[in-house]
Enzyme design. Sequence first.
Site, mmCIF file in Angstrom:
data_model
loop_
_atom_site.group_PDB
_atom_site.id
_atom_site.type_symbol
_atom_site.label_atom_id
_atom_site.label_comp_id
_atom_site.label_asym_id
_atom_site.label_seq_id
_atom_site.Cartn_x
_atom_site.Cartn_y
_atom_site.Cartn_z
ATOM 1 N N TRP A 270 25.413 -23.006 -9.056
ATOM 2 C CA TRP A 270 25.730 -23.242 -7.647
ATOM 3 C C TRP A 270 26.930 -24.157 -7.458
ATOM 4 C CZ3 TRP A 270 24.356 -21.873 -2.770
ATOM 5 C CH2 TRP A 270 24.673 -22.748 -1.742
ATOM 6 N N ASN A 272 29.121 -25.873 -3.827
ATOM 7 C CA ASN A 272 29.485 -25.878 -2.412
ATOM 8 C C ASN A 272 30.625 -26.862 -2.184
ATOM 9 O OD1 ASN A 272 26.906 -27.578 -2.724
ATOM 10 N ND2 ASN A 272 27.454 -28.201 -0.659
ATOM 11 N N ASP A 273 30.551 -27.778 -1.260
ATOM 12 C CA ASP A 273 31.689 -28.542 -0.752
ATOM 13 C C ASP A 273 32.698 -28.965 -1.820
ATOM 14 O OD1 ASP A 273 29.831 -28.446 1.247
ATOM 15 O OD2 ASP A 273 29.652 -30.598 1.513
ATOM 16 N N GLN A 289 30.510 -30.020 -5.053
ATOM 17 C CA GLN A 289 29.062 -30.123 -5.089
ATOM 18 C C GLN A 289 28.510 -29.043 -6.017
ATOM 19 O OE1 GLN A 289 26.782 -32.410 -2.680
ATOM 20 N NE2 GLN A 289 28.503 -33.284 -3.783
ATOM 21 N N TRP A 297 21.208 -24.169 -3.792
ATOM 22 C CA TRP A 297 21.431 -25.593 -3.540
ATOM 23 C C TRP A 297 20.277 -26.388 -4.144
ATOM 24 C CZ3 TRP A 297 19.269 -29.867 -1.370
ATOM 25 C CH2 TRP A 297 20.122 -30.917 -1.008
ATOM 26 N N SER A 331 28.697 -35.333 -0.990
ATOM 27 C CA SER A 331 30.145 -35.143 -0.909
ATOM 28 C C SER A 331 30.900 -36.456 -0.715
ATOM 29 C CB SER A 331 30.483 -34.182 0.227
ATOM 30 O OG SER A 331 30.070 -32.882 -0.094
ATOM 31 N N ARG A 399 27.184 -39.492 5.929
ATOM 32 C CA ARG A 399 27.665 -38.928 4.664
ATOM 33 C C ARG A 399 29.105 -38.413 4.727
ATOM 34 N NH1 ARG A 399 23.394 -35.458 6.306
ATOM 35 N NH2 ARG A 399 24.030 -33.413 7.079
ATOM 36 N N ASP A 400 29.598 -38.056 3.546
ATOM 37 C CA ASP A 400 30.860 -37.350 3.308
ATOM 38 C C ASP A 400 32.094 -38.208 3.627
ATOM 39 O OD1 ASP A 400 28.974 -35.361 2.953
ATOM 40 O OD2 ASP A 400 29.363 -34.407 4.887
ATOM 41 N N GLU A 451 29.753 -32.884 9.639
ATOM 42 C CA GLU A 451 29.866 -33.091 8.192
ATOM 43 C C GLU A 451 31.322 -32.999 7.756
ATOM 44 O OE1 GLU A 451 25.841 -31.472 6.091
ATOM 45 O OE2 GLU A 451 27.218 -29.911 6.757
#
Length: 750
Positions: A270, A272-273, A289, A297, A331, A399-400, A451
């Site tokens: 997997w 992602n970001d 990620q 995820w 992230s 977050r992020d 996000e």
Amino acid sequence: MKGVILAAGKGTRLEELTENKPKALLKVGNKNCLEHIIEGMRDAGITDIIVVIGYQGQQIVDYFGDGNKLRVNLQYVKQSLDKYGTGYAGSLVEPLIDDSFMLSFGDIIITKDNYQRLYNQYQNYDNVSAVISLNWVDDPSEGGAVYIKEDGLVKKLVEKPPQGSSKTNWNSAGLFIFSPILFKYLKKISKSERGEYEISHAINLMINDGVDISSFKIDSYWQDIGTPEDYEHIQKILSSPLSKPYDKGKINLYKEKYRPQYHFSPKKNWANDPNGLVYYQGEYHLFYQHNPVDVVWGPMHWGHAVSKDLLYWEHLPIALKPDDKLGVIYSGSAVVDKNDSTGFFKGNSGLVAIYTSRLKTEEGSLQQQSIAYSKDNGRSWIKYINNPVIKNYGVADFRDPKVFMHSETGKWVMVVACGDRVRFYNSSDLKEWNYLSEFGSGIGSHGGVWECPDLIKLPVDSDKDGNTGKSKKKKWLLQVGDTNGGEAGVSVQYFVGEFDGEKFSSDYEKSFLVDYGQDLYSLQSWSNLPEGRNIWLGWMNNIGYQNIIPTTGWRGMMSIPREIKLREGKEGITLIQKPVKELKKLREKIYQKNNYNLFDTFTIDCKEQSYEIKAEIDINDAEKFAFALHKSGDQESLIIFNLKDDNIFINLSNSGNTTFSDNYLLNKKIEKKIKGKKLKINIFVDRSSIEIFLNDGEVVATNLVFPELKQTEIQLSVKGGSIKVDYLTIYKLSSIWRKTNIPQMLTEDL
């Protein structure tokens, strides 16, 4: 051989994993069985066998990837058939006990609560070769029994449930897999990774440490084993020439059905970001990620790759891993600490990552901001001993962080998402942070949680009079994702305005869309870029169906890198996104036709799955015209330009596999004016994605598609008049995964 891992799981999940591949696993039981059982190879002299059955089995299957198949030894099924006339899972308990297997009563999911109890109970059984996991049938009236062999005595733990017991309670009983070698690796799993997938984590560690896995290929479909006749049929399959050892040398990553060829995707599992995008000492760093043990995820790490040209990527080991103190790694961003403001680098420069650490607590998810630093060009990372550097101030979503140096104030500035808005902080040393301000209340899209924000100072070109020319004017662009801001789920919005080092103010009373498709999210720009460039990319997926897009062995890809700037026109300042110039190096021209009028339909046999279209269209008097991609019979991915209604329409209803999720948007209208004398079109197609750039990047739309890839015709059609095609050029785009690198990437993962 140290061990054999044989895995089985829920039928629907396995059928998804093995779609369009030889079916490798055999059902034992019928539709009433929750899971399948696979036992293996004791007759080959292997003494340390782990049999993975049931819920966790679906996680283990993913480790084998394309081509890795499993062979079944049916001796216990045969014993069950001989004694009971059935090969269903519940009847296998006694034969297994008779052969000195340890059976353990537990829960269907191993959690933090029962992990230590189970470990303490069985850690000293060094002579046990395996503990078998069996799950119960759906219908409690069928009953069953669970046994454990302890001190030479067989004890019955559970019989048929008491009269009146609910089906749900009965199904919550189960057995789990334990063996000495598995225990050894379970002990290595950090507390933050324990829970639903901890066996998968342990198995992954075993593979990384070289614990041998015996894999065989069976080219057959699913087989139920419920009768002696079924058993005889399976024996014939297993003894046929189709059942042969798997040749590791034939595996080839980046050749899977929907695998992109010029977009970045992880080797396996997997992603992602995009995280930590930074340019340093000749390398573009791409962190992301990553769940290293599954294609969905899960416990987040930072995957890592580097490139010297934004095209060809070298995969590096995982950069940041979860820890017991602060949890998993969400992230964040990365910067070059040029003047050693942190004191980490003894007066030299180095890389600092700023990320969200998320700890699961009894009260819920605790999200805080932490940092780590690297003294060796990002190859290894040290977490700051005094993390977190910004503690949670009492919100669920915090977050992020995106960090940059604000030159006017000489301070590091952080923009971080918190609920449905963003906060700004500054710091002199990246360790001590001061709260500055907040932005987002009452403005922009608020469909869900915000996000992955980014704040960038961009040049503004001016074309108020119709002539584009560079100016010295600059504006700040704030972009942020909305988890439920689009028709299909996520969207990304941007604001244009001013930032004085403390506060951001928008020039407009609304936000604007970064992308008009449904599959671009979590954008981030590279920091420290040379030549004053501004480049970002995003994750191509949608939270509405992120875990179930029909890819195999991997899931998640990045968009092509896009150079960004602002353009001022009669209607205000607009974001402009263009594919980076480096992509031209991948081009091989395969079709070109200039200066012709089109009144009806024109078809091109493209024969490619990864390509680029560039065209300039003089609209003339047509009511509409369209590009049909992946065309064959009824299959087509349609991009329709409605000149009469002055909008764009994307129709994916016949694009291929569209039934994997009800959230996948089949039709999308883009309310963006396109009338004018000419229309510039740039389309990037890469197996499972379409990225559309119109009028030099004023309008961009990104969508995932899952067509039958043998169908590669391109069709251009016109209705209600004609168009003039000034030029239409098609380029094949070469794969960024060099053949010389692929074998090395494969063997280290098997």
